[in-house]
Design a protein around this motif. Structure first.
Motif, PDB file in Angstrom:
ATOM      1  N   GLU A   9       0.845  -1.209   0.000  1.00 40.61           N
ATOM      2  CA  GLU A   9       0.000   0.000   0.000  1.00 40.61           C
ATOM      3  C   GLU A   9       0.875   1.252   0.000  1.00 40.61           C
ATOM      4  O   GLU A   9       0.603   2.227  -0.724  1.00 40.61           O
ATOM      5  CB  GLU A   9      -0.897  -0.023   1.246  1.00 40.61           C
ATOM      6  N   THR A  10       1.948   1.237   0.797  1.00 39.62           N
ATOM      7  CA  THR A  10       2.873   2.372   0.845  1.00 39.62           C
ATOM      8  C   THR A  10       3.542   2.568  -0.515  1.00 39.62           C
ATOM      9  O   THR A  10       3.696   3.701  -0.983  1.00 39.62           O
ATOM     10  CB  THR A  10       3.953   2.121   1.936  1.00 39.62           C
ATOM     11  N   SER A  11       3.888   1.468  -1.153  1.00 45.74           N
ATOM     12  CA  SER A  11       4.522   1.548  -2.472  1.00 45.74           C
ATOM     13  C   SER A  11       3.567   2.161  -3.486  1.00 45.74           C
ATOM     14  O   SER A  11       3.978   3.001  -4.304  1.00 45.74           O
ATOM     15  CB  SER A  11       4.915   0.143  -2.905  1.00 45.74           C
ATOM     16  N   LYS A  12       2.270   1.813  -3.441  1.00 44.82           N
ATOM     17  CA  LYS A  12       1.278   2.369  -4.352  1.00 44.82           C
ATOM     18  C   LYS A  12       1.126   3.876  -4.136  1.00 44.82           C
ATOM     19  O   LYS A  12       1.012   4.645  -5.078  1.00 44.82           O
ATOM     20  CB  LYS A  12      -0.077   1.705  -4.169  1.00 44.82           C
ATOM     21  N   LEU A  13       1.115   4.276  -2.839  1.00 47.60           N
ATOM     22  CA  LEU A  13       0.952   5.691  -2.536  1.00 47.60           C
ATOM     23  C   LEU A  13       2.149   6.507  -2.989  1.00 47.60           C
ATOM     24  O   LEU A  13       2.003   7.667  -3.384  1.00 47.60           O
ATOM     25  CB  LEU A  13       0.720   5.889  -1.033  1.00 47.60           C
TER      26      LEU A  13
END
Length: 115
Positions: free
Chosen positions: A109-113
């Motif tokens: 999720e952090t990578s997507k953001l």
């Protein structure tokens, strides 16, 4: 300055030790040799199994029995704690798996953001 008296609630274990020989006693305190030998013979007379009878061997046997009981209790406690530790480790495995999947999801999720 007065020194503090020893604590009254302190407990000590006293282990029976052999009495010092008459030659080690200070001058004027030597025991009567005949009375000592008679008492010694009475205390150390041979028992049925060839071991000395009297209070000392009885106390020694009781002491050894108490120590063996304590060792047995400690062994049982170690066994119980070892089993508890193994159970705790098994219970921890699913929790670690859940944490790992949560961390992976959070990282994704952090990578997507960031993108």
């Amino acid at each position: 300055m007065e020194s503090m008296p020893p604590s009254l609630d302190r407990k000590e274990i006293v282990i029976g030790l052999p009495a010092p020989s008459a030659s080690q006693l200070p001058k004027g305190r030597k025991r009567n040799g005949a009375a000592t030998e008679t008492a010694k013979k009475r205390r150390c007379s041979k028992g049925a199994e060839g071991e000395p009878s009297g209070p000392l061997p009885q106390y020694r046997a009781k002491f050894i029995s108490l120590i063996e009981g304590m060792i047995s209790d400690c062994g049982s406690e170690v066994e119980r704690l070892t089993e508890g530790l193994a159970e705790s480790r098994e219970a921890l495995k699913p929790i670690e798996a859940t944490l790992k999947s949560t961390e992976d999801a959070h990282a994704a999720e952090t990578s997507k953001l960031e993108v």
